[in-house]
Scaffold this motif. Structure first.
Motif, PDB file in Angstrom:
ATOM      1  N   LEU A  11     -33.024  22.000  45.585  1.00 31.70           N
ATOM      2  CA  LEU A  11     -33.693  22.849  44.614  1.00 31.70           C
ATOM      3  C   LEU A  11     -33.336  22.361  43.212  1.00 31.70           C
ATOM      4  CD1 LEU A  11     -35.441  25.437  44.624  1.00 31.70           C
ATOM      5  CD2 LEU A  11     -33.336  26.739  44.349  1.00 31.70           C
ATOM      6  N   VAL A  12     -34.350  22.182  42.359  1.00 34.10           N
ATOM      7  CA  VAL A  12     -34.110  21.703  41.000  1.00 34.10           C
ATOM      8  C   VAL A  12     -34.747  22.639  39.983  1.00 34.10           C
ATOM      9  CG1 VAL A  12     -33.878  19.262  41.618  1.00 34.10           C
ATOM     10  CG2 VAL A  12     -36.110  20.155  41.003  1.00 34.10           C
ATOM     11  N   THR A  75     -42.613  -1.641  52.439  1.00 40.43           N
ATOM     12  CA  THR A  75     -43.023  -2.747  53.301  1.00 40.43           C
ATOM     13  C   THR A  75     -42.303  -4.012  52.842  1.00 40.43           C
ATOM     14  OG1 THR A  75     -44.907  -3.252  51.861  1.00 40.43           O
ATOM     15  CG2 THR A  75     -45.334  -1.772  53.724  1.00 40.43           C
ATOM     16  N   GLN A  76     -42.468  -5.070  53.586  1.00 38.58           N
ATOM     17  CA  GLN A  76     -41.928  -6.389  53.284  1.00 38.58           C
ATOM     18  C   GLN A  76     -40.411  -6.451  53.325  1.00 38.58           C
ATOM     19  OE1 GLN A  76     -43.773  -8.046  49.780  1.00 38.58           O
ATOM     20  NE2 GLN A  76     -45.828  -7.665  50.533  1.00 38.58           N
ATOM     21  N   GLY A  77     -39.783  -5.475  53.946  1.00 42.58           N
ATOM     22  CA  GLY A  77     -38.347  -5.528  54.216  1.00 42.58           C
ATOM     23  C   GLY A  77     -38.164  -5.664  55.717  1.00 42.58           C
ATOM     24  N   LYS A  78     -36.927  -5.692  56.191  1.00 42.00           N
ATOM     25  CA  LYS A  78     -36.682  -5.770  57.632  1.00 42.00           C
ATOM     26  C   LYS A  78     -37.155  -4.502  58.340  1.00 42.00           C
ATOM     27  CE  LYS A  78     -32.736  -8.885  57.524  1.00 42.00           C
ATOM     28  NZ  LYS A  78     -31.310  -9.047  57.808  1.00 42.00           N
ATOM     29  N   ILE A  79     -37.039  -3.363  57.658  1.00 45.51           N
ATOM     30  CA  ILE A  79     -37.438  -2.090  58.237  1.00 45.51           C
ATOM     31  C   ILE A  79     -38.486  -1.448  57.333  1.00 45.51           C
ATOM     32  CG2 ILE A  79     -36.675   0.213  58.934  1.00 45.51           C
ATOM     33  CD1 ILE A  79     -33.871  -0.990  59.354  1.00 45.51           C
ATOM     34  N   ALA A  80     -39.692  -1.295  57.850  1.00 41.82           N
ATOM     35  CA  ALA A  80     -40.750  -0.600  57.104  1.00 41.82           C
ATOM     36  C   ALA A  80     -40.559   0.900  57.311  1.00 41.82           C
ATOM     37  CB  ALA A  80     -42.120  -1.040  57.601  1.00 41.82           C
ATOM     38  N   TYR A  81     -40.710   1.665  56.245  1.00 45.40           N
ATOM     39  CA  TYR A  81     -40.520   3.107  56.346  1.00 45.40           C
ATOM     40  C   TYR A  81     -41.358   3.817  55.295  1.00 45.40           C
ATOM     41  CZ  TYR A  81     -37.333   2.445  52.383  1.00 45.40           C
ATOM     42  OH  TYR A  81     -36.809   2.116  51.174  1.00 45.40           O
ATOM     43  N   ARG A  82     -41.378   5.131  55.407  1.00 45.62           N
ATOM     44  CA  ARG A  82     -42.102   5.975  54.457  1.00 45.62           C
ATOM     45  C   ARG A  82     -41.203   7.146  54.096  1.00 45.62           C
ATOM     46  NH1 ARG A  82     -45.824  10.376  55.153  1.00 45.62           N
ATOM     47  NH2 ARG A  82     -45.586  10.228  57.390  1.00 45.62           N
ATOM     48  N   VAL A  83     -41.061   7.407  52.799  1.00 45.50           N
ATOM     49  CA  VAL A  83     -40.309   8.571  52.318  1.00 45.50           C
ATOM     50  C   VAL A  83     -41.307   9.495  51.645  1.00 45.50           C
ATOM     51  CG1 VAL A  83     -38.469   9.431  50.829  1.00 45.50           C
ATOM     52  CG2 VAL A  83     -38.226   7.207  51.944  1.00 45.50           C
ATOM     53  N   GLU A  84     -41.355  10.711  52.133  1.00 44.06           N
ATOM     54  CA  GLU A  84     -42.295  11.695  51.614  1.00 44.06           C
ATOM     55  C   GLU A  84     -41.518  12.772  50.862  1.00 44.06           C
ATOM     56  OE1 GLU A  84     -45.801  12.861  54.183  1.00 44.06           O
ATOM     57  OE2 GLU A  84     -44.530  14.656  54.275  1.00 44.06           O
ATOM     58  N   PHE A  85     -41.891  12.994  49.614  1.00 45.48           N
ATOM     59  CA  PHE A  85     -41.311  14.053  48.798  1.00 45.48           C
ATOM     60  C   PHE A  85     -42.340  15.167  48.706  1.00 45.48           C
ATOM     61  CE2 PHE A  85     -39.475  10.076  47.302  1.00 45.48           C
ATOM     62  CZ  PHE A  85     -38.127  10.362  47.243  1.00 45.48           C
ATOM     63  N   GLN A  86     -42.056  16.304  49.314  1.00 46.70           N
ATOM     64  CA  GLN A  86     -42.964  17.455  49.234  1.00 46.70           C
ATOM     65  C   GLN A  86     -42.343  18.487  48.315  1.00 46.70           C
ATOM     66  OE1 GLN A  86     -43.599  18.546  53.393  1.00 46.70           O
ATOM     67  NE2 GLN A  86     -45.622  17.635  53.214  1.00 46.70           N
ATOM     68  N   PHE A  87     -43.198  19.159  47.543  1.00 50.56           N
ATOM     69  CA  PHE A  87     -42.724  20.106  46.539  1.00 50.56           C
ATOM     70  C   PHE A  87     -43.268  21.500  46.824  1.00 50.56           C
ATOM     71  CE2 PHE A  87     -43.963  16.022  44.508  1.00 50.56           C
ATOM     72  CZ  PHE A  87     -42.692  15.482  44.404  1.00 50.56           C
ATOM     73  N   SER A  88     -42.423  22.494  46.557  1.00 50.69           N
ATOM     74  CA  SER A  88     -42.876  23.882  46.611  1.00 50.69           C
ATOM     75  C   SER A  88     -42.112  24.667  45.556  1.00 50.69           C
ATOM     76  CB  SER A  88     -42.674  24.475  48.006  1.00 50.69           C
ATOM     77  OG  SER A  88     -41.315  24.420  48.385  1.00 50.69           O
ATOM     78  N   LYS A  89     -42.763  25.678  45.025  1.00 49.34           N
ATOM     79  CA  LYS A  89     -42.142  26.514  43.998  1.00 49.34           C
ATOM     80  C   LYS A  89     -41.293  27.585  44.663  1.00 49.34           C
ATOM     81  CE  LYS A  89     -45.874  25.594  40.831  1.00 49.34           C
ATOM     82  NZ  LYS A  89     -47.029  26.049  40.121  1.00 49.34           N
ATOM     83  N   GLN A  90     -40.125  27.814  44.069  1.00 44.94           N
ATOM     84  CA  GLN A  90     -39.207  28.824  44.583  1.00 44.94           C
ATOM     85  C   GLN A  90     -38.453  29.452  43.429  1.00 44.94           C
ATOM     86  OE1 GLN A  90     -36.129  27.893  47.430  1.00 44.94           O
ATOM     87  NE2 GLN A  90     -37.573  28.003  49.112  1.00 44.94           N
ATOM     88  N   SER A  91     -38.749  30.692  43.144  1.00 41.28           N
ATOM     89  CA  SER A  91     -38.051  31.444  42.092  1.00 41.28           C
ATOM     90  C   SER A  91     -38.014  30.708  40.765  1.00 41.28           C
ATOM     91  CB  SER A  91     -36.628  31.790  42.550  1.00 41.28           C
ATOM     92  OG  SER A  91     -36.646  32.470  43.777  1.00 41.28           O
ATOM     93  N   GLY A  92     -39.133  30.160  40.347  1.00 43.34           N
ATOM     94  CA  GLY A  92     -39.206  29.459  39.074  1.00 43.34           C
ATOM     95  C   GLY A  92     -38.623  28.062  39.092  1.00 43.34           C
ATOM     96  N   LYS A  93     -38.193  27.593  40.249  1.00 41.35           N
ATOM     97  CA  LYS A  93     -37.649  26.242  40.397  1.00 41.35           C
ATOM     98  C   LYS A  93     -38.532  25.478  41.376  1.00 41.35           C
ATOM     99  CE  LYS A  93     -32.946  27.697  39.469  1.00 41.35           C
ATOM    100  NZ  LYS A  93     -31.553  27.640  39.857  1.00 41.35           N
ATOM    101  N   THR A  94     -38.183  24.234  41.621  1.00 42.03           N
ATOM    102  CA  THR A  94     -38.939  23.414  42.570  1.00 42.03           C
ATOM    103  C   THR A  94     -38.032  22.964  43.707  1.00 42.03           C
ATOM    104  OG1 THR A  94     -40.400  22.615  40.822  1.00 42.03           O
ATOM    105  CG2 THR A  94     -40.331  21.313  42.843  1.00 42.03           C
ATOM    106  N   LEU A  95     -38.479  23.227  44.920  1.00 38.73           N
ATOM    107  CA  LEU A  95     -37.783  22.750  46.108  1.00 38.73           C
ATOM    108  C   LEU A  95     -38.367  21.393  46.463  1.00 38.73           C
ATOM    109  CD1 LEU A  95     -35.708  23.494  48.350  1.00 38.73           C
ATOM    110  CD2 LEU A  95     -37.700  24.128  49.727  1.00 38.73           C
ATOM    111  N   ILE A  96     -37.503  20.386  46.549  1.00 39.15           N
ATOM    112  CA  ILE A  96     -37.917  19.044  46.952  1.00 39.15           C
ATOM    113  C   ILE A  96     -37.468  18.849  48.393  1.00 39.15           C
ATOM    114  CG2 ILE A  96     -37.765  16.562  46.521  1.00 39.15           C
ATOM    115  CD1 ILE A  96     -36.779  17.254  43.675  1.00 39.15           C
ATOM    116  N   ALA A  97     -38.406  18.552  49.275  1.00 39.54           N
ATOM    117  CA  ALA A  97     -38.095  18.204  50.667  1.00 39.54           C
ATOM    118  C   ALA A  97     -38.396  16.717  50.827  1.00 39.54           C
ATOM    119  CB  ALA A  97     -38.924  19.037  51.631  1.00 39.54           C
ATOM    120  N   GLU A  98     -37.350  15.953  51.100  1.00 37.64           N
ATOM    121  CA  GLU A  98     -37.462  14.499  51.222  1.00 37.64           C
ATOM    122  C   GLU A  98     -37.342  14.142  52.704  1.00 37.64           C
ATOM    123  OE1 GLU A  98     -34.768  10.936  49.429  1.00 37.64           O
ATOM    124  OE2 GLU A  98     -33.781  12.435  50.678  1.00 37.64           O
ATOM    125  N   SER A  99     -38.410  13.574  53.272  1.00 38.90           N
ATOM    126  CA  SER A  99     -38.419  13.223  54.699  1.00 38.90           C
ATOM    127  C   SER A  99     -38.589  11.725  54.881  1.00 38.90           C
ATOM    128  CB  SER A  99     -39.557  13.947  55.423  1.00 38.90           C
ATOM    129  OG  SER A  99     -39.412  15.345  55.321  1.00 38.90           O
TER     130      SER A  99
END
Length: 138
Positions: A11-12, A75-99
């Protein structure tokens, strides 16, 4: 298909728009991931090199924005991956969910039982760094 490996949350005290705008700027990553440097950059992708040992010493990251999320596709590394940052509002702040997601064929070749807690911890440290940088801007 892909497999979700883990999710970290933080939460930020910033708006969702501020967080999203920050993550969309390739140079911003230098402020919250200390062991990398950018070697090439365009408006929606960049190439990084790590100064420490890691499975991906060099990789290309494409940035994708969609409503309430920003995705970094590596991409173009030994391990290809995806990092998803999803945002939601919470009590005037932002919740960041990093998957973190790995392609099934990649995940099937790795000792995930061993690597998952190490990667989750490393990504969580960077997420905490991201939160500190964002909060310092307010």
């Amino acid at each position: 298909m892909e497999q979700k490996i883990f999710t970290n949350v933080r939460l930020v005290n910033q708006t969702q728009e501020q967080v999203q705008r920050f993550l969309l700027q390739p140079q911003s990553i230098l402020k919250w991931v200390p062991e990398i440097r950018i070697t090439e950059q365009s408006s929606d992708q960049f190439v990084i090199e790590r100064t420490t040992e890691a499975p991906n010493k060099r990789e290309q990251i494409k940035i994708i924005s969609d409503n309430d999320q920003v995705t970094y596709v590596s991409t173009q590394g030994k391990i290809a991956y995806r990092v998803e940052f999803q945002f939601s509002k919470q009590s005037g702040k932002t919740l960041i969910a990093e998957s973190l997601y790995l392609a099934d064929q990649v995940a099937g070749k790795l000792p995930l039982k061993l690597l998952k807690p190490i990667a989750k911890h490393a990504f969580n440290l960077n997420l905490n760094n991201l939160a500190q940088v964002l909060e310092a801007q307010s």
